[in-house]
Design an enzyme around this catalytic site. Structure first.
Site, short mmCIF file in Angstrom:
data_model
loop_
_atom_site.label_atom_id
_atom_site.label_comp_id
_atom_site.label_asym_id
_atom_site.label_seq_id
_atom_site.Cartn_x
_atom_site.Cartn_y
_atom_site.Cartn_z
N ASN A 1 22.64 -58.93 -6.34
CA ASN A 1 23.20 -60.10 -5.97
C ASN A 1 23.75 -60.95 -7.03
O ASN A 1 24.84 -61.79 -6.81
CB ASN A 1 22.27 -61.03 -5.07
CG ASN A 1 22.03 -60.21 -3.99
OD1 ASN A 1 22.83 -59.89 -3.12
ND2 ASN A 1 20.59 -59.96 -3.65
N ALA B 1 46.81 -39.71 -58.02
CA ALA B 1 46.01 -40.95 -57.70
C ALA B 1 47.05 -41.89 -57.66
O ALA B 1 47.97 -42.10 -58.78
CB ALA B 1 44.88 -41.19 -58.27
N ARG C 1 27.50 -64.68 -5.22
CA ARG C 1 26.47 -65.18 -6.33
C ARG C 1 26.79 -64.38 -7.49
O ARG C 1 26.18 -64.84 -8.58
CB ARG C 1 25.04 -65.06 -5.96
CG ARG C 1 24.45 -65.95 -5.16
CD ARG C 1 23.10 -65.66 -4.71
NE ARG C 1 23.02 -64.75 -3.74
CZ ARG C 1 22.13 -64.00 -3.38
NH1 ARG C 1 20.76 -64.14 -3.96
NH2 ARG C 1 21.89 -63.23 -2.22
N LEU D 1 28.86 -50.11 3.22
CA LEU D 1 29.38 -51.31 3.68
C LEU D 1 29.70 -52.00 2.34
O LEU D 1 28.72 -52.03 1.37
CB LEU D 1 28.13 -52.13 4.49
CG LEU D 1 27.55 -51.58 5.77
CD1 LEU D 1 26.36 -52.38 6.10
CD2 LEU D 1 28.68 -51.30 6.60
#
Ligand code: UD1
Ligand code: CA
Length: 485
Positions: free
Chosen positions: A237, A432, A22, A15
């Site tokens: 809920n 570098a 809420r 279901l």
């Protein structure tokens, strides 16, 4: 279900049509996530693990969204539309109307009861079928039954009826044995009783729970199966309840992994999705989240403060204070602290991604290292290559992304920009601070720096009176001996 040898067909009806007001959310309640699955995803996983032959999901509120999710996670399930939510009995009636051939046992599950274990569903069904009942309800003894349906038993303890709180007498309200909203029914008995449901109750809805009274009144056996662990029956809920369910599931997941040999140093701050897999002797340090399809192999150490999403970590690797999504970390590789691994990152055995390094679509060969402060986008780095601190793989020219290849055992100096598409050959060096936009052939040194020029005496002339000028003047007076101290 899987524990029973009988050939009864089992259909699960979930279901999931309600809105879940809420939650106060634009997302339907059953689609809220909980440690790796949606609420309804957990319920469907339990149904499948319990051996459902067929699954029907009743959808309603934002049906298209729920159906799209079902198509993704449970394509074998059938969605049935309940256009108006006229109650749980109405929902099941619509499900059965959509499946006129249905027989055997019908299990009804609430789409918002995500902690329910497959074992419990199977035990409920076994208890139901072994007694040849018309209906069996899953019940639980809870400290606070507020808002839930109560199990009303007669003097000898048999189920009399299930009453909703709002329809209950004060005496019934005092009952702490509640209806979890989970049931097993005989399909034929259920179908017949659903046809007789009334809406004569406080909500004017068709109550599924009334099936019990109706069956009992025609002499059909109905019963109760008490959940071994009331926690499993908790619904969701609002967001606060969702957070408590999440904490309960976290503990369940962590305990199971610890029992199987995984070290979880601080279970209260470790959140592992149910979809994650871990090997014994993996270590998860505090404040870590393992999400989605993440896996961690034996002896690997993950955390503290690490989030791994859809990431695999090989045996013996370490991943420290890292955020990773869609990456593969090879065996004995090392990552972090403060690394950001993005999709398509593949780190071979013993490779290293160090502090403050971001990678994306980047492959590091065995033993290759990017130790400090780099961005590595769209790159292949060969085995044993070393990428100096602060190197940027400039993969984007504002229009398109291009790839950079660094060969085996190449050495890229610090603060280099590799401007893609570009290639640094095996064993090549890059000085570098170079900006490399052309191939550096294997074995060569690539340099793009301007030559250095020193302007003598500049500090005293142009910055007189500063501490720097004083230091330079002192150095000139004292000579090299003082400087060497
Ligand atoms: C229901 C039970 C109650 C039980 C509780 C457990 C009834 C009448 N009452 O309460 O005894 O203690 O579950 O959680 O059955 N749904 C639909 N269509 C509808 C109505 C509901 O699909 O028309 C779905 C909801 O989305 C939800 C589930 O059914 O997943 C339960 O509905 P909810 O309203 O939460 O339960 P209650 O009716 O309050
Ligand atoms: Ca309701």
């Amino acid at each position: 279900m899987e524990y029973s040898v009988s050939q009864t067909s089992r259909t699960v009806v979930v279901l999931a049509a309600g809105e879940g007001k809420r939650m106060k959310s634009a997302t339907p309640k059953v689609l809220h996530p909980l440690l790796g699955r949606t609420l309804v995803g957990h319920v469907l996983a339990a149904a499948t693990a319990a051996g459902a032959d067929r699954t029907i999901v009743v959808v309603g509120h934002k049906a298209e969204q729920v159906e799209a999710h079902l198509a993704e996670i449970a394509p074998e399930a059938t969605a049935v539309l309940q256009a108006q939510q006229n109650g749980t009995g109405h929902a099941v009636r619509i499900a059965l109307e959509a499946a006129p051939d249905l027989s055997g046992t019908v299990v009804v599950l609430n789409g918002d009861v995500p902690l329910l274990r497959a074992e419990t569903v199977a035990s409920l069904v076994a208890a139901h079928e072994s007694q040849a009942r018309g209906a069996t309800v899953l019940a639980a003894e809870v400290p606070d039954p507020a808002g839930l349906g109560r199990i009303v038993r007669d003097a000898s303890g048999n189920l009399e009826r299930i009453v909703e709180e709002r329809d209950a007498s004060p005496r019934e309200r005092a009952i702490r044995e509640i209806n979890a909203g989970i049931y097993a029914f005989d399909a034929a008995a259920l179908r017949e009783a659903l046809g007789k449901l009334s809406t004569d109750n406080d909500q004017g809805e068709e109550y599924l729970t009334d099936v019990f009274g109706l069956l009992a009144s025609v002499g059909r056996a109905v019963g109760v199966f008490v959940a071994p662990d009331a926690e499993e029956t908790l619904g969701c809920n609002d967001r606060a309840e969702l957070a408590s369910l999440r904490a309960l599931l976290r503990d369940r997941v962590n305990t199971a992994w610890m029992r199987s040999g995984v070290s979880i140093l601080d279970p209260a701050t470790t959140w592992i999705d149910v979809t994650v897999s871990l090997e014994p002797d993996a270590v998860v340090d505090q404040n870590s989240q393992l999400v989605g399809s993440t896996s961690v192999a034996a002896g690997a150490v993950v955390g503290p403060d690490t989030t791994l999403i859809d990431t695999s970590v090989g045996a013996g690797a370490t991943v420290l204070r890292t955020h990773s999504i869609g990456a593969e970390v090879g065996p004995a590789a090392s990552v972090g602290p403060f690394s950001f691994l993005r999709p398509g990152t593949r780190l071979a055995r013993k490779s290293k991604v160090g502090g403050f390094v971001e990678t994306k679509n980047a492959e590091l060969g065995e033993g290759a290292k990017v130790p400090h402060l780099s961005y590595v986008g769209d790159a292949s780095i060969g085995a044993q290559a070393n990428i100096g601190a602060g190197t940027i793989f400039a993969n984007y020219d504002g229009v398109r992304k291009s790839r950079t290849t660094v060969g085996e055992a190449a050495f890229v100096g610090s603060d280099t920009v590799l401007i893609a598409p570009v290639e640094v050959g095996p064993g090549a060096y890059v000085a570098a601070g170079s900006a490399i936009a052309q191939e550096v052939p294997s074995g060569s040194l690539g340099v793009t720096r301007a030559e250095q020029r020193n302007v003598e005496g500049w500090t005293s002339r142009r910055r007189p009176g500063t501490v720097s000028a004083a230091a330079a003047e002192r150095f000139a007076a004292e000579g090299d001996g003082a400087a060497a101290e």
